[in-house]
Design a protein around this motif. Sequence first.
Motif, PDB file in Angstrom:
ATOM      1  N   VAL A 334       0.836  -1.210   0.000  1.00  0.00           N
ATOM      2  CA  VAL A 334       0.000   0.000   0.000  1.00  0.00           C
ATOM      3  C   VAL A 334       0.865   1.252   0.000  1.00  0.00           C
ATOM      4  O   VAL A 334       0.598   2.228  -0.713  1.00  0.00           O
ATOM      5  CB  VAL A 334      -0.937  -0.008   1.226  1.00  0.00           C
ATOM      6  N   ALA A 335       1.944   1.227   0.788  1.00  0.00           N
ATOM      7  CA  ALA A 335       2.782   2.419   0.914  1.00  0.00           C
ATOM      8  C   ALA A 335       3.512   2.769  -0.375  1.00  0.00           C
ATOM      9  O   ALA A 335       3.902   3.923  -0.578  1.00  0.00           O
ATOM     10  CB  ALA A 335       3.797   2.227   2.049  1.00  0.00           C
ATOM     11  N   ALA A 336       3.688   1.781  -1.236  1.00  0.00           N
ATOM     12  CA  ALA A 336       4.356   2.047  -2.511  1.00  0.00           C
ATOM     13  C   ALA A 336       3.559   3.007  -3.381  1.00  0.00           C
ATOM     14  O   ALA A 336       4.111   3.664  -4.282  1.00  0.00           O
ATOM     15  CB  ALA A 336       4.590   0.738  -3.268  1.00  0.00           C
ATOM     16  N   GLU A 337       2.244   3.110  -3.124  1.00  0.00           N
ATOM     17  CA  GLU A 337       1.386   4.007  -3.899  1.00  0.00           C
ATOM     18  C   GLU A 337       1.254   5.388  -3.255  1.00  0.00           C
ATOM     19  O   GLU A 337       0.618   6.278  -3.815  1.00  0.00           O
ATOM     20  CB  GLU A 337      -0.008   3.386  -4.051  1.00  0.00           C
ATOM     21  N   MET A 338       1.831   5.564  -2.079  1.00  0.00           N
ATOM     22  CA  MET A 338       1.762   6.866  -1.413  1.00  0.00           C
ATOM     23  C   MET A 338       2.734   7.847  -2.056  1.00  0.00           C
ATOM     24  O   MET A 338       3.795   7.459  -2.566  1.00  0.00           O
ATOM     25  CB  MET A 338       2.103   6.718   0.076  1.00  0.00           C
ATOM     26  N   ILE A 339       2.376   9.095  -2.035  1.00  0.00           N
ATOM     27  CA  ILE A 339       3.222  10.138  -2.625  1.00  0.00           C
ATOM     28  C   ILE A 339       4.398  10.425  -1.698  1.00  0.00           C
ATOM     29  O   ILE A 339       4.220  10.722  -0.512  1.00  0.00           O
ATOM     30  CB  ILE A 339       2.419  11.427  -2.882  1.00  0.00           C
ATOM     31  N   GLU A 340       5.595  10.302  -2.243  1.00  0.00           N
ATOM     32  CA  GLU A 340       6.802  10.583  -1.469  1.00  0.00           C
ATOM     33  C   GLU A 340       7.247  12.019  -1.728  1.00  0.00           C
ATOM     34  O   GLU A 340       7.550  12.389  -2.859  1.00  0.00           O
ATOM     35  CB  GLU A 340       7.928   9.619  -1.850  1.00  0.00           C
ATOM     36  N   LEU A 341       7.294  12.818  -0.677  1.00  0.00           N
ATOM     37  CA  LEU A 341       7.713  14.215  -0.795  1.00  0.00           C
ATOM     38  C   LEU A 341       9.139  14.426  -0.302  1.00  0.00           C
ATOM     39  O   LEU A 341       9.693  15.518  -0.449  1.00  0.00           O
ATOM     40  CB  LEU A 341       6.753  15.100   0.016  1.00  0.00           C
ATOM     41  N   ILE A 342       9.728  13.382   0.271  1.00  0.00           N
ATOM     42  CA  ILE A 342      11.051  13.503   0.867  1.00  0.00           C
ATOM     43  C   ILE A 342      12.090  13.012  -0.140  1.00  0.00           C
ATOM     44  O   ILE A 342      12.013  11.881  -0.631  1.00  0.00           O
ATOM     45  CB  ILE A 342      11.144  12.688   2.177  1.00  0.00           C
ATOM     46  N   THR A 343      13.063  13.836  -0.466  1.00  0.00           N
ATOM     47  CA  THR A 343      14.071  13.475  -1.456  1.00  0.00           C
ATOM     48  C   THR A 343      15.036  12.439  -0.882  1.00  0.00           C
ATOM     49  O   THR A 343      15.180  12.315   0.352  1.00  0.00           O
ATOM     50  CB  THR A 343      14.887  14.702  -1.879  1.00  0.00           C
ATOM     51  N   PRO A 344      15.714  11.671  -1.740  1.00  0.00           N
ATOM     52  CA  PRO A 344      16.703  10.703  -1.246  1.00  0.00           C
ATOM     53  C   PRO A 344      17.775  11.342  -0.360  1.00  0.00           C
ATOM     54  O   PRO A 344      18.185  10.747   0.645  1.00  0.00           O
ATOM     55  CB  PRO A 344      17.301  10.131  -2.532  1.00  0.00           C
ATOM     56  N   HIS A 345      18.212  12.541  -0.720  1.00  0.00           N
ATOM     57  CA  HIS A 345      19.219  13.230   0.086  1.00  0.00           C
ATOM     58  C   HIS A 345      18.671  13.560   1.472  1.00  0.00           C
ATOM     59  O   HIS A 345      19.345  13.340   2.497  1.00  0.00           O
ATOM     60  CB  HIS A 345      19.662  14.513  -0.621  1.00  0.00           C
ATOM     61  N   GLU A 346      17.429  14.039   1.518  1.00  0.00           N
ATOM     62  CA  GLU A 346      16.816  14.366   2.804  1.00  0.00           C
ATOM     63  C   GLU A 346      16.574  13.101   3.623  1.00  0.00           C
ATOM     64  O   GLU A 346      16.725  13.113   4.860  1.00  0.00           O
ATOM     65  CB  GLU A 346      15.508  15.113   2.575  1.00  0.00           C
ATOM     66  N   LYS A 347      16.218  12.012   2.958  1.00  0.00           N
ATOM     67  CA  LYS A 347      16.053  10.731   3.661  1.00  0.00           C
ATOM     68  C   LYS A 347      17.330  10.341   4.392  1.00  0.00           C
ATOM     69  O   LYS A 347      17.298   9.924   5.556  1.00  0.00           O
ATOM     70  CB  LYS A 347      15.692   9.614   2.663  1.00  0.00           C
ATOM     71  N   LYS A 348      18.438  10.465   3.687  1.00  0.00           N
ATOM     72  CA  LYS A 348      19.722  10.104   4.302  1.00  0.00           C
ATOM     73  C   LYS A 348      20.035  11.006   5.488  1.00  0.00           C
ATOM     74  O   LYS A 348      20.469  10.536   6.553  1.00  0.00           O
ATOM     75  CB  LYS A 348      20.861  10.178   3.287  1.00  0.00           C
ATOM     76  N   LEU A 349      19.798  12.297   5.332  1.00  0.00           N
ATOM     77  CA  LEU A 349      20.068  13.238   6.422  1.00  0.00           C
ATOM     78  C   LEU A 349      19.209  12.910   7.643  1.00  0.00           C
ATOM     79  O   LEU A 349      19.697  12.913   8.779  1.00  0.00           O
ATOM     80  CB  LEU A 349      19.808  14.672   5.960  1.00  0.00           C
ATOM     81  N   ARG A 350      17.941  12.616   7.413  1.00  0.00           N
ATOM     82  CA  ARG A 350      17.045  12.312   8.534  1.00  0.00           C
ATOM     83  C   ARG A 350      17.449  11.015   9.233  1.00  0.00           C
ATOM     84  O   ARG A 350      17.413  10.924  10.463  1.00  0.00           O
ATOM     85  CB  ARG A 350      15.598  12.211   8.040  1.00  0.00           C
ATOM     86  N   ASN A 351      17.803  10.000   8.442  1.00  0.00           N
ATOM     87  CA  ASN A 351      18.179   8.744   9.068  1.00  0.00           C
ATOM     88  C   ASN A 351      19.495   8.872   9.835  1.00  0.00           C
ATOM     89  O   ASN A 351      19.650   8.310  10.928  1.00  0.00           O
ATOM     90  CB  ASN A 351      18.288   7.634   8.023  1.00  0.00           C
ATOM     91  N   ASP A 352      20.436   9.623   9.283  1.00  0.00           N
ATOM     92  CA  ASP A 352      21.693   9.883   9.998  1.00  0.00           C
ATOM     93  C   ASP A 352      21.421  10.627  11.306  1.00  0.00           C
ATOM     94  O   ASP A 352      22.065  10.355  12.328  1.00  0.00           O
ATOM     95  CB  ASP A 352      22.643  10.713   9.120  1.00  0.00           C
TER      96      ASP A 352
END
Length: 426
Positions: A334-352
């Motif tokens: 289901v989540a694969a159909e959700m709109i992702e607004l977070i960029t890959p770069h921001e994802k990395k920053l948040r996880n770090d």
Amino acid sequence: MIIKNRYSISFYTLGCRVNQYETRAITEEFIAAGFDIRKFGEACDISIINTCAVTGESERKSAQYIRRASKSSQSVMVIGCFSEYKPEEVGKLPNVYYVGSAKIKSSLVSKAMDILDNKHKLIALSNSNIHEYDNLNIGYYPDSKIRSYLKIEDGCNGKCSYCIIPRLRGEIRLRAFDDIIEEAKRIADIGCKEIVITGIEVSAHNQLPDIIRAINKINGIERIRLGSLDPRIFDDNFLDAIQCEKFMPHLHISLQSACNRILNLMKRPYTKAVAAGNLDKTLTHIPDILLSVDVISSFPTETMSELNETIEFLIYYPISHIHAFPFSKRAGTVAAEMIELITPHEKKLRNDYLICEGNKIRNAILERQIGKTLPILVECSNKNIYVGYTTNYLEAEFESDTDLRYQTVNVKITGFRNEKLIGIIK
């Protein structure tokens, strides 16, 4: 089946503790059949790669190790979640002769012999409606003297919006109580001191408290631990069971988030308040317990304030480790159909950032151990430096001129470095 001509085989495992258990069980089947077990990367007749697909990175690593196996093995057998998820892609990788299931992994010896003798290629995915537990077993041949996984169930009935594992592993199948305890006795008989009870959804086994109590009575087993747990499991029966003598004061919780909006989007079956109430109750019963947690960062539409809400929740509890990973889109969820607004770069920053905050919590816990004398089950050594784990699963090291491997010794903690306790023998 005992082979007439001695073939050689190697194994590589990616992913969860269940995969680790299953690879060991499969290895024992090949030992019994007379195969020569080689280290992964050494030249051999055939290799088995037990794969993972929980994230895109898991898929990438699985494909990488399949290719590595093809360089040292004439034939490669691939099993596990990646081969279940993308069988055609796996079948096109070099030297792959067998694409197997994540649901049924027993009886691979005959299939390996068919490949070695006849060079038959086979895609053998299982029907998704499997209702019986796949009867893999371990404990017939010596392995680790320290820790062994013991699988008590397979599959998951969860409906989490982000997770592909229920589709790949199938519905919950419980292992019989008597079979579990007999295996625990075999593990003790071959000299292993610690059992980690594991499964895709450990909490789903309706006899889990009784399993813990029964293993607690087995001579030779010194420590009992559990795999990842649903935050809803903490009823009085479970809390009573984990206060038995040999159960170690550490639990790993599959939390994922502590923000109610995100938990709802994830379709997790609890709220922040439920998780908090159960953790509070556990700490009341076992004040010295430490916890580790799974947390997904950057779930679709998650804001920084919502991530911080999760971090503030975690700061309140004795969290010795945060297994943090960014949201990974899994086709078919289901989540694969959700709109992702977070960029890959921001994802990395948040996880770090999440990992960094987790390290602060861990360091505060390590600081509080200084001056205490703790029992360490010694696992390995490098010359005179010995490494092991405390009862609440903190890694520790100390010096000794005496060989103390596989023994439990009392160590006074004097400090910590690189997230590891440092001490001296008392």
